[in-house]
Every structure is written in C-alpha cells, then in structure tokens.
Design a protein around this motif. Sequence first.
Motif, PDB file in Angstrom:
ATOM      1  N   ASN A  96       0.853  -1.194   0.000  1.00  0.00           N
ATOM      2  CA  ASN A  96       0.000   0.000   0.000  1.00  0.00           C
ATOM      3  C   ASN A  96       0.892   1.248   0.000  1.00  0.00           C
ATOM      4  O   ASN A  96       2.116   1.155   0.113  1.00  0.00           O
ATOM      5  CB  ASN A  96      -0.951   0.001   1.203  1.00  0.00           C
ATOM      6  CG  ASN A  96      -0.219  -0.169   2.513  1.00  0.00           C
ATOM      7  OD1 ASN A  96       0.756   0.525   2.788  1.00  0.00           O
ATOM      8  ND2 ASN A  96      -0.683  -1.103   3.331  1.00  0.00           N
ATOM      9  N   THR A  97       0.257   2.403  -0.108  1.00  0.00           N
ATOM     10  CA  THR A  97       0.994   3.667  -0.191  1.00  0.00           C
ATOM     11  C   THR A  97       1.771   3.952   1.086  1.00  0.00           C
ATOM     12  O   THR A  97       2.916   4.423   1.033  1.00  0.00           O
ATOM     13  CB  THR A  97       0.025   4.821  -0.492  1.00  0.00           C
ATOM     14  OG1 THR A  97      -0.654   4.523  -1.717  1.00  0.00           O
ATOM     15  CG2 THR A  97       0.760   6.135  -0.651  1.00  0.00           C
ATOM     16  N   ALA A  98       1.180   3.674   2.235  1.00  0.00           N
ATOM     17  CA  ALA A  98       1.855   3.947   3.512  1.00  0.00           C
ATOM     18  C   ALA A  98       3.149   3.144   3.635  1.00  0.00           C
ATOM     19  O   ALA A  98       4.187   3.675   4.053  1.00  0.00           O
ATOM     20  CB  ALA A  98       0.929   3.644   4.680  1.00  0.00           C
ATOM     21  N   ALA A  99       3.125   1.881   3.265  1.00  0.00           N
ATOM     22  CA  ALA A  99       4.328   1.041   3.325  1.00  0.00           C
ATOM     23  C   ALA A  99       5.373   1.540   2.328  1.00  0.00           C
ATOM     24  O   ALA A  99       6.575   1.518   2.613  1.00  0.00           O
ATOM     25  CB  ALA A  99       3.975  -0.417   3.052  1.00  0.00           C
ATOM     26  N   ALA A 100       4.931   1.990   1.167  1.00  0.00           N
ATOM     27  CA  ALA A 100       5.857   2.524   0.164  1.00  0.00           C
ATOM     28  C   ALA A 100       6.542   3.787   0.688  1.00  0.00           C
ATOM     29  O   ALA A 100       7.742   3.980   0.485  1.00  0.00           O
ATOM     30  CB  ALA A 100       5.118   2.822  -1.137  1.00  0.00           C
ATOM     31  N   GLU A 101       5.789   4.634   1.365  1.00  0.00           N
ATOM     32  CA  GLU A 101       6.364   5.852   1.940  1.00  0.00           C
ATOM     33  C   GLU A 101       7.377   5.520   3.034  1.00  0.00           C
ATOM     34  O   GLU A 101       8.411   6.178   3.154  1.00  0.00           O
ATOM     35  CB  GLU A 101       5.265   6.759   2.490  1.00  0.00           C
ATOM     36  CG  GLU A 101       4.383   7.371   1.433  1.00  0.00           C
ATOM     37  CD  GLU A 101       5.091   8.358   0.524  1.00  0.00           C
ATOM     38  OE1 GLU A 101       6.200   8.833   0.858  1.00  0.00           O
ATOM     39  OE2 GLU A 101       4.530   8.679  -0.532  1.00  0.00           O
ATOM     40  N   ARG A 102       7.094   4.485   3.829  1.00  0.00           N
ATOM     41  CA  ARG A 102       8.066   4.055   4.851  1.00  0.00           C
ATOM     42  C   ARG A 102       9.337   3.533   4.197  1.00  0.00           C
ATOM     43  O   ARG A 102      10.450   3.822   4.646  1.00  0.00           O
ATOM     44  CB  ARG A 102       7.439   3.005   5.769  1.00  0.00           C
ATOM     45  CG  ARG A 102       6.399   3.573   6.724  1.00  0.00           C
ATOM     46  CD  ARG A 102       5.997   2.584   7.792  1.00  0.00           C
ATOM     47  NE  ARG A 102       5.329   1.398   7.279  1.00  0.00           N
ATOM     48  CZ  ARG A 102       4.022   1.314   7.049  1.00  0.00           C
ATOM     49  NH1 ARG A 102       3.235   2.345   7.274  1.00  0.00           N
ATOM     50  NH2 ARG A 102       3.494   0.196   6.590  1.00  0.00           N
ATOM     51  N   ALA A 103       9.189   2.770   3.119  1.00  0.00           N
ATOM     52  CA  ALA A 103      10.353   2.252   2.397  1.00  0.00           C
ATOM     53  C   ALA A 103      11.154   3.396   1.799  1.00  0.00           C
ATOM     54  O   ALA A 103      12.390   3.408   1.870  1.00  0.00           O
ATOM     55  CB  ALA A 103       9.907   1.280   1.304  1.00  0.00           C
ATOM     56  N   ARG A 104      10.451   4.374   1.221  1.00  0.00           N
ATOM     57  CA  ARG A 104      11.149   5.521   0.644  1.00  0.00           C
ATOM     58  C   ARG A 104      11.920   6.286   1.723  1.00  0.00           C
ATOM     59  O   ARG A 104      13.071   6.647   1.522  1.00  0.00           O
ATOM     60  CB  ARG A 104      10.180   6.468  -0.052  1.00  0.00           C
ATOM     61  CG  ARG A 104      10.931   7.690  -0.540  1.00  0.00           C
ATOM     62  CD  ARG A 104      10.230   8.687  -1.381  1.00  0.00           C
ATOM     63  NE  ARG A 104       8.831   8.873  -1.234  1.00  0.00           N
ATOM     64  CZ  ARG A 104       8.085   9.474  -2.152  1.00  0.00           C
ATOM     65  NH1 ARG A 104       8.624   9.933  -3.266  1.00  0.00           N
ATOM     66  NH2 ARG A 104       6.806   9.644  -1.961  1.00  0.00           N
ATOM     67  N   ALA A 105      11.295   6.510   2.870  1.00  0.00           N
ATOM     68  CA  ALA A 105      11.961   7.233   3.959  1.00  0.00           C
ATOM     69  C   ALA A 105      13.204   6.480   4.431  1.00  0.00           C
ATOM     70  O   ALA A 105      14.265   7.086   4.643  1.00  0.00           O
ATOM     71  CB  ALA A 105      10.987   7.439   5.114  1.00  0.00           C
TER      72      ALA A 105
END
Length: 67
Positions: free
Chosen positions: A10-19
């Motif tokens: 999901n988008t939230a997990a992708a944002e955590r990976a990006r961070a």
Amino acid sequence: MWTVVYIAPNTAAAERARALLTQEGFLVRLRPVEVDEAGRGSVEVLVNEGEAEEAQEVIAQHLAQLR
C-alpha cells in the motif's frame, strides 16, 4: 535506469520504504500499480540500477518495519 527493489502492499508502506532508503542515501522513486484513492494497492519502490542490490539488503534488514 531505475530498478524495482520492493513492491509495497500500500501507499503507507511505500512511503516508509522511501523514507528508510532516502535516510540511507538512496535516490528513490515510487510507481503506483493499481492504487485507489484510499491508497490501497501495490506501489513499486525503485532505485538506481547500480544501487539495487544494496537497497534490497537494506530493505531485507528492515522488512518488519515496512509492513
């Protein structure tokens, strides 16, 4: 060339990976794959091809935090 190193659920997990990857010094792109307005759906996390192996190692070490 950009290479997929992780497919977030999901988008939230992708944002955590990006961070996480950005904090480690990687340039990161996100590419949605069938994401709806609520952020549900897979998102590809991409890094430079030459850094892909190292980025995958970082993700593997922190996988529990990304989910």
